[in-house]
Design a protein around this motif. Sequence first.
Motif, PDB file in Angstrom:
ATOM      1  N   SER A 135       1.396   7.550   6.735  1.00 58.64           N
ATOM      2  CA  SER A 135       0.113   7.891   6.120  1.00 58.64           C
ATOM      3  C   SER A 135      -0.559   6.709   5.426  1.00 58.64           C
ATOM      4  O   SER A 135      -1.611   6.877   4.809  1.00 58.64           O
ATOM      5  CB  SER A 135       0.303   9.027   5.103  1.00 58.64           C
ATOM      6  N   THR A 136       0.031   5.524   5.511  1.00 58.00           N
ATOM      7  CA  THR A 136      -0.567   4.351   4.861  1.00 58.00           C
ATOM      8  C   THR A 136      -0.853   3.261   5.879  1.00 58.00           C
ATOM      9  O   THR A 136      -0.109   3.080   6.831  1.00 58.00           O
ATOM     10  CB  THR A 136       0.348   3.784   3.768  1.00 58.00           C
ATOM     11  N   GLY A 193       2.236   4.125  -4.568  1.00 58.02           N
ATOM     12  CA  GLY A 193       1.116   4.734  -5.264  1.00 58.02           C
ATOM     13  C   GLY A 193       1.448   4.922  -6.734  1.00 58.02           C
ATOM     14  O   GLY A 193       2.609   4.860  -7.134  1.00 58.02           O
ATOM     15  N   ALA A 215       0.821  -1.214   0.000  1.00 60.23           N
ATOM     16  CA  ALA A 215       0.000   0.000   0.000  1.00 60.23           C
ATOM     17  C   ALA A 215       0.854   1.264   0.000  1.00 60.23           C
ATOM     18  O   ALA A 215       0.358   2.349  -0.288  1.00 60.23           O
ATOM     19  CB  ALA A 215      -0.933   0.009   1.210  1.00 60.23           C
ATOM     20  N   ARG A 216       2.139   1.143   0.282  1.00 62.71           N
ATOM     21  CA  ARG A 216       3.025   2.318   0.292  1.00 62.71           C
ATOM     22  C   ARG A 216       3.420   2.764  -1.106  1.00 62.71           C
ATOM     23  O   ARG A 216       4.004   3.822  -1.275  1.00 62.71           O
ATOM     24  CB  ARG A 216       4.294   2.019   1.091  1.00 62.71           C
ATOM     25  N   LEU A 276       4.716   6.324  -0.821  1.00 62.21           N
ATOM     26  CA  LEU A 276       3.931   7.075   0.154  1.00 62.21           C
ATOM     27  C   LEU A 276       4.599   6.956   1.529  1.00 62.21           C
ATOM     28  O   LEU A 276       5.197   5.920   1.833  1.00 62.21           O
ATOM     29  CB  LEU A 276       2.508   6.529   0.218  1.00 62.21           C
TER      30      LEU A 276
END
Length: 101
Positions: free
Chosen positions: A32-33, A19, A16-17, A28
Amino acid sequence: MVLQLCPVLGDHTYSARVGTVLGQRFLLPAESTKPQRQVLDEALLRRLHLTPSQAAQLPLHLHLHRLLLPGTRARDTPIELLAPLPPYFSRTLQCLGLRLQ
């Protein structure tokens, strides 16, 4: 691998880091992830013959094939440990047209 903007297939923790905006990948900030299921693009899903819900269940495709442990003395022969690929990993390689050497 995430720091290289190339998360490991099945990494539902750190992927998920990474983007993407207009086809460009970027990292990211960790703060924030939140971990989430890895999202794969349509082309990769087709090659793997998976639906998005099946891709969300993919196991981590990270494998240590060979490990050499040094002996306790300088003249000792190293101990070699080998681990075969799990069946799901072999299937993925086959779908992608890749082979082990």
